[in-house]
Design an enzyme around this catalytic site. Structure first.
Site, short mmCIF file in Angstrom:
data_model
loop_
_atom_site.label_atom_id
_atom_site.label_comp_id
_atom_site.label_asym_id
_atom_site.label_seq_id
_atom_site.Cartn_x
_atom_site.Cartn_y
_atom_site.Cartn_z
N LYS A 100 0.82 -1.20 0.00
CA LYS A 100 0.00 0.00 0.00
C LYS A 100 0.87 1.27 0.00
CE LYS A 100 -3.70 -2.42 2.46
NZ LYS A 100 -4.64 -2.36 3.60
N TYR A 154 -12.28 -2.43 -2.94
CA TYR A 154 -12.80 -2.43 -1.57
C TYR A 154 -14.33 -2.37 -1.53
CZ TYR A 154 -8.17 -2.02 0.57
OH TYR A 154 -6.89 -2.26 1.02
N PHE A 206 -15.31 3.90 7.63
CA PHE A 206 -13.93 4.23 7.24
C PHE A 206 -13.71 4.19 5.72
CE2 PHE A 206 -13.85 -0.37 8.36
CZ PHE A 206 -13.37 -0.93 7.16
N ARG A 213 -1.68 -14.63 4.26
CA ARG A 213 -2.51 -14.08 5.36
C ARG A 213 -1.80 -14.26 6.71
NH1 ARG A 213 -6.86 -10.87 4.39
NH2 ARG A 213 -7.96 -11.67 6.21
N THR A 273 -5.41 -7.59 10.93
CA THR A 273 -5.58 -6.32 10.21
C THR A 273 -4.91 -5.16 10.93
OG1 THR A 273 -7.68 -7.07 9.31
CG2 THR A 273 -7.30 -4.70 9.30
N ARG A 308 2.64 -7.02 9.72
CA ARG A 308 2.00 -5.88 10.38
C ARG A 308 2.44 -5.78 11.84
NH1 ARG A 308 -3.70 -7.61 7.71
NH2 ARG A 308 -3.65 -6.32 5.83
N ASN A 334 -1.81 -0.32 7.29
CA ASN A 334 -1.28 -1.63 7.69
C ASN A 334 -0.41 -2.27 6.61
OD1 ASN A 334 -3.27 -2.27 5.92
ND2 ASN A 334 -4.49 -3.51 7.31
N GLU A 346 -9.79 -10.47 -7.37
CA GLU A 346 -8.85 -9.35 -7.24
C GLU A 346 -7.75 -9.41 -8.30
OE1 GLU A 346 -7.60 -9.51 -3.15
OE2 GLU A 346 -9.57 -8.88 -2.41
P1 PCG Z 1 -7.12 -4.72 3.97
O1 PCG Z 1 -6.57 -4.14 2.69
O2 PCG Z 1 -6.63 -6.06 4.36
O3 PCG Z 1 -8.72 -4.74 3.89
C1 PCG Z 1 -9.53 -3.62 4.16
C2 PCG Z 1 -8.75 -2.45 4.66
O4 PCG Z 1 -9.51 -1.47 5.33
C3 PCG Z 1 -7.77 -2.95 5.72
O5 PCG Z 1 -6.76 -3.69 5.15
C4 PCG Z 1 -7.37 -1.62 6.36
O6 PCG Z 1 -6.42 -0.91 5.58
C5 PCG Z 1 -8.71 -0.88 6.34
N1 PCG Z 1 -9.45 -1.03 7.60
C6 PCG Z 1 -10.01 -2.15 8.12
N2 PCG Z 1 -10.65 -1.88 9.27
C7 PCG Z 1 -10.50 -0.55 9.48
C8 PCG Z 1 -10.95 0.33 10.50
O7 PCG Z 1 -11.63 -0.06 11.46
N3 PCG Z 1 -10.59 1.64 10.37
C9 PCG Z 1 -9.86 2.09 9.33
N4 PCG Z 1 -9.55 3.41 9.26
N5 PCG Z 1 -9.43 1.30 8.34
C10 PCG Z 1 -9.74 -0.02 8.42
#
Ligand code: PCG
Length: 149
Positions: free
Chosen positions: A9, A49, A57, A85, A91, A102, A112, A126
């Site tokens: 990212k 997404y 968010f 994963r 996450t 992470r 992340n 994807e």
């Molecule tokens: P990814 O790319 O695995 O999948 C969805 C993305 O949304 C995740 O990584 C994060 O970058 C983002 N994300 C997931 N949960 C949250 C959250 O609670 N808050 C915010 N700001 N971003 C989130």
């Protein structure tokens, strides 16, 4: 051999961590099947997404993923989806275990560093979204028998 989509990212590119993280996948015994750097459009970000569209968010997530270039890869290997994963960790970088990507490099839920497909079905969707079929290469690696029988 399974394929998964990995996105390094914008925070990963800006923090100059792409090489270090890509190295972990190679060292694990996975292989790079496709790799490119792109500036993500709003449309591509929203498509990728789409499942988070209703989340509070979501607008911030789209600003984040379009906020600078990303490196995107198809990573291949035995059970590549689950292996990647596991290597990424939870996450949130705050909750992710030390030793995971992470867990070692992030303290954020959004920033992340990487994305990895969450299932073989997501990976197929994807990969088709981010790559043309001819961009994905199938090739022999010397010594592969020593990595996976
Ligand atoms: P990814 O790319 O695995 O999948 C969805 C993305 O949304 C995740 O990584 C994060 O970058 C983002 N994300 C997931 N949960 C949250 C959250 O609670 N808050 C915010 N700001 N971003 C989130």
């Amino acid at each position: 051999m399974q394929r998964t989509l990995v996105i390094f990212k914008p925070d990963c590119v800006q923090r100059r961590l792409v090489g270090q993280i890509l190295q972990r996948f190679e060292a694990k015994g996975l292989r790079i099947a496709a790799l490119k750097m792109i500036q993500v459009s709003k449309e591509l970000g929203e498509q990728h997404y789409a499942e988070h569209k209703e989340r509070p968010f979501f607008p911030g997530l789209i600003r984040f993923i379009t906020g600078g270039p990303v490196v995107v890869a198809v990573i291949a290997g035995p059970e590549a989806v689950a292996v990647v994963r596991g290597m990424m960790g939870k996450t949130s970088g705050i909750e992710a275990a030390p030793g995971t990507i992470r867990g070692d490099f992030s303290v954020s839920k959004q920033n992340n560093l990487i994305h990895g497909s969450d299932s073989p079905e997501s990976a197929a969707r994807e990969i088709a979204l981010w790559f043309q079929p001819e961009e994905i290469l199938d090739y022999d690696l010397a010594g592969q028998d020593w990595v996976a029988e």
